[in-house]
Design an enzyme around this catalytic site. Structure first.
Site, PDB file in Angstrom:
ATOM      1  N   LYS A  80      26.434  88.921-100.995  1.00  0.00           N
ATOM      2  CA  LYS A  80      25.048  89.109-100.558  1.00  0.00           C
ATOM      3  C   LYS A  80      24.090  89.545-101.673  1.00  0.00           C
ATOM      4  O   LYS A  80      22.886  89.276-101.606  1.00  0.00           O
ATOM      5  CB  LYS A  80      25.008  90.113 -99.410  1.00  0.00           C
ATOM      6  CG  LYS A  80      25.600  89.534 -98.122  1.00  0.00           C
ATOM      7  CD  LYS A  80      24.529  89.126 -97.167  1.00  0.00           C
ATOM      8  CE  LYS A  80      24.990  88.093 -96.194  1.00  0.00           C
ATOM      9  NZ  LYS A  80      24.049  87.791 -95.146  1.00  0.00           N
ATOM     10  N   ASP A 127      23.481  93.868 -90.984  1.00  0.00           N
ATOM     11  CA  ASP A 127      24.725  94.284 -90.354  1.00  0.00           C
ATOM     12  C   ASP A 127      25.623  94.937 -91.388  1.00  0.00           C
ATOM     13  O   ASP A 127      26.744  95.314 -91.084  1.00  0.00           O
ATOM     14  CB  ASP A 127      25.413  93.082 -89.715  1.00  0.00           C
ATOM     15  CG  ASP A 127      25.287  91.884 -90.615  1.00  0.00           C
ATOM     16  OD1 ASP A 127      25.763  91.968 -91.757  1.00  0.00           O
ATOM     17  OD2 ASP A 127      24.667  90.887 -90.209  1.00  0.00           O
TER      18      ASP A 127
HETATM   19  C1  PLP Z   1      30.473  88.481 -95.248  1.00  0.00           C
HETATM   20  C2  PLP Z   1      29.417  87.617 -94.687  1.00  0.00           C
HETATM   21  N1  PLP Z   1      29.638  86.315 -94.594  1.00  0.00           N
HETATM   22  C3  PLP Z   1      28.695  85.512 -94.088  1.00  0.00           C
HETATM   23  C4  PLP Z   1      27.487  85.993 -93.652  1.00  0.00           C
HETATM   24  C5  PLP Z   1      26.502  85.051 -93.060  1.00  0.00           C
HETATM   25  O1  PLP Z   1      25.318  84.944 -93.754  1.00  0.00           O
HETATM   26  P1  PLP Z   1      23.990  84.466 -92.997  1.00  0.00           P
HETATM   27  O2  PLP Z   1      23.548  85.572 -92.113  1.00  0.00           O
HETATM   28  O3  PLP Z   1      23.063  84.151 -94.099  1.00  0.00           O
HETATM   29  O4  PLP Z   1      24.366  83.274 -92.198  1.00  0.00           O
HETATM   30  C6  PLP Z   1      27.236  87.338 -93.738  1.00  0.00           C
HETATM   31  C7  PLP Z   1      25.972  87.900 -93.284  1.00  0.00           C
HETATM   32  O5  PLP Z   1      25.800  89.108 -93.257  1.00  0.00           O
HETATM   33  C8  PLP Z   1      28.225  88.183 -94.272  1.00  0.00           C
HETATM   34  O6  PLP Z   1      28.043  89.501 -94.377  1.00  0.00           O
END
Ligand code: PLP
Length: 413
Positions: A80, A127
């Site tokens: 992220k 989150d």
């Molecule tokens: C570990 C992880 N993978 C995937 C995602 C998905 O990303 P997005 O919300 O941009 O779809 C998140 C989002 O918080 C995440 O924390």
């Protein structure tokens, strides 16, 4: 729409009545390469490894499985930071009149720049992983962060964000409602909202976040080619609001053109807003509300990012919604290596793709799904493990106590 059992359901793009549109925004390798050059100015920057899992490939009967391990990103345990840091830098660069191509960590930290900017407050809803990324980036660049989290957020995720010096508030709402709380806070107290989803009049920052995330795929396609995989046959992208998947699919479509991998979007059953939107078949994104009790906390988002929606609608092929058992079985498979494969720590939001392909292999009731996906002995699978053990206690329980067994795992015991 196709439906097999409750653990895995999917809908295909080809059933969709609207012809694919060209990409609405720039995710070309040149543009994303420039974003990556900004990331390279952080001393912590290293491409994360693209790990070959030949033992798992043999078990699945495919030519190769390649897993991009984002638990190794900047010591932050998820990808992220690539989005939050770039969006904050672009914002600060615009205030200071620095051209995007000239942005660097050093430039934004020069005493004159710091004096001109003062202390900026960045506000966000998260989150967990995105908030940690914003808090980290704000601190590294000498600014402040205020972070809102949905009810039920585990203490470890709050602590990780507080460790970066941010002020954290846990709200009463779900993820999408928490975004509205963050916006209301910003309107009352000022500051700059750094959100990974767009709304009316708010598009630049979410686009920069998506372009930052696309660096994951920019690295991956380069690493795959260096390992002899010029054209991966399949890509698997997990989606919450879809900014990660949208950025990644945008890069794949730009880079490979007509030879792009067959691309699957994967969501938790409880929060499958892309699945629902494609299934609706009217060209529009559809929101899902209410409780989203999935263990895949990072994916528990019910409102598609309006910038990501047209990209994922038109540049992906299959949309899966999967049960927690699929994610948990993927976590266990990556933790317990096949043959000489290395072990990988993949958190709840990271492992659904591995759980999916294992279920398609080992559970006969999914034979038709496997056929639709088109997995075969020539297939090269590109998977992104987007986080490590961001909730370490739960991670350990999923592995050690074998919580949430997939049907095929339970049948084997
Ligand atoms: C570990 C992880 N993978 C995937 C995602 C998905 O990303 P997005 O919300 O941009 O779809 C998140 C989002 O918080 C995440 O924390």
């Amino acid at each position: 729409m196709q439906s097999t059992a409750v653990e895995i359901e999917f809908v295909e793009r080809k059933r969709y009545p609207v012809a694919p549109q060209p990409l609405s925004h720039d995710f070309s390798a040149a543009t994303i390469g420039a974003v990556r050059r900004f990331h390279q100015t952080f001393r912590q920057y290293q491409p994360t490894p693209l790990v070959a899992l030949p033992g798992l490939a043999a078990e699945l009967g495919v030519a190769g499985v390649w897993v991009k391990d984002e638990s190794r990103r900047f010591d932050l345990n998820s990808f992220k930071v690539l989005g939050g840091s770039y969006a904050i830098a672009r914002y600060l660069g615009d205030v200071l009149g620095i051209k995007p191509s000239e942005l660097s960590f050093t430039r934004l930290n020069e005493p004159a720049a710091r004096r001109a900017l003062g202390t900026v407050t960045f506000v966000t809803a998260t989150d967990g992983n995105h908030g940690r990324a914003v808090a980290w980036s704000a601190r590294e660049l000498g600014h402040r962060a205020v972070v809102f989290m949905p009810r039920g957020t585990v203490a470890a995720r709050v602590a990780n964000i507080e460790k970066e010096g941010a002020e954290v508030h846990v709200t009463d709402g779900n993820y999408d409602e928490t975004i509205r709380t963050a916006r209301a806070y910003m309107e009352r107290h000022g500051g700059v909202i750094v959100q990974d989803t767009a709304w009316e009049g708010y598009r630049d920052i979410p686009l920069w976040i998506m372009q930052g995330y696309a660096v994951v795929m920019h690295e991956a396609v380069e690493q795959a080619a260096a390992a002899g995989v010029e054209f991966p046959s399949h890509a698997f992208l997990q989606a919450g609001v879809g900014s990660f998947a949208g950025g990644a699919a945008g890069l794949l479509a730009s880079h490979y053109g007509e030879r792009r991998p067959r691309t699957s979007v994967i969501e938790p059953t409880e929060a499958a807003c892309y699945y629902a939107s494609v299934a609706a078949g009217d060209g529009e994104p559809h929101d899902i509300g209410g409780e989203m009790p999935s263990i895949m906390a990072g994916l528990a988002c019910g409102e598609p990012n309006r910038l990501a929606w047209p990209i994922l609608r038109d540049h992906a092929d299959l949309y899966f919604r999967v049960a927690d058992s699929i994610a948990a079985s993927g976590m266990r498979a990556l933790a317990a290596p096949r043959a000489a494969d290395p072990a990988l720590v993949a958190g709840e939001s990271a492992a659904a793709a591995v759980g999916l392909v294992l279920a398609l292999e080992h559970d006969r009731s999914y034979a038709a799904v496997r056929g639709t996906l088109g997995l075969g002995t020539d297939s090269q699978l590109l998977i992104v493990s987007t986080e490590g053990d961001t909730d370490p206690d739960h991670y350990r329980r999923v592995i050690d106590e074998r919580l949430y067994p997939a049907a095929w795992e339970a049948a084997r015991r």
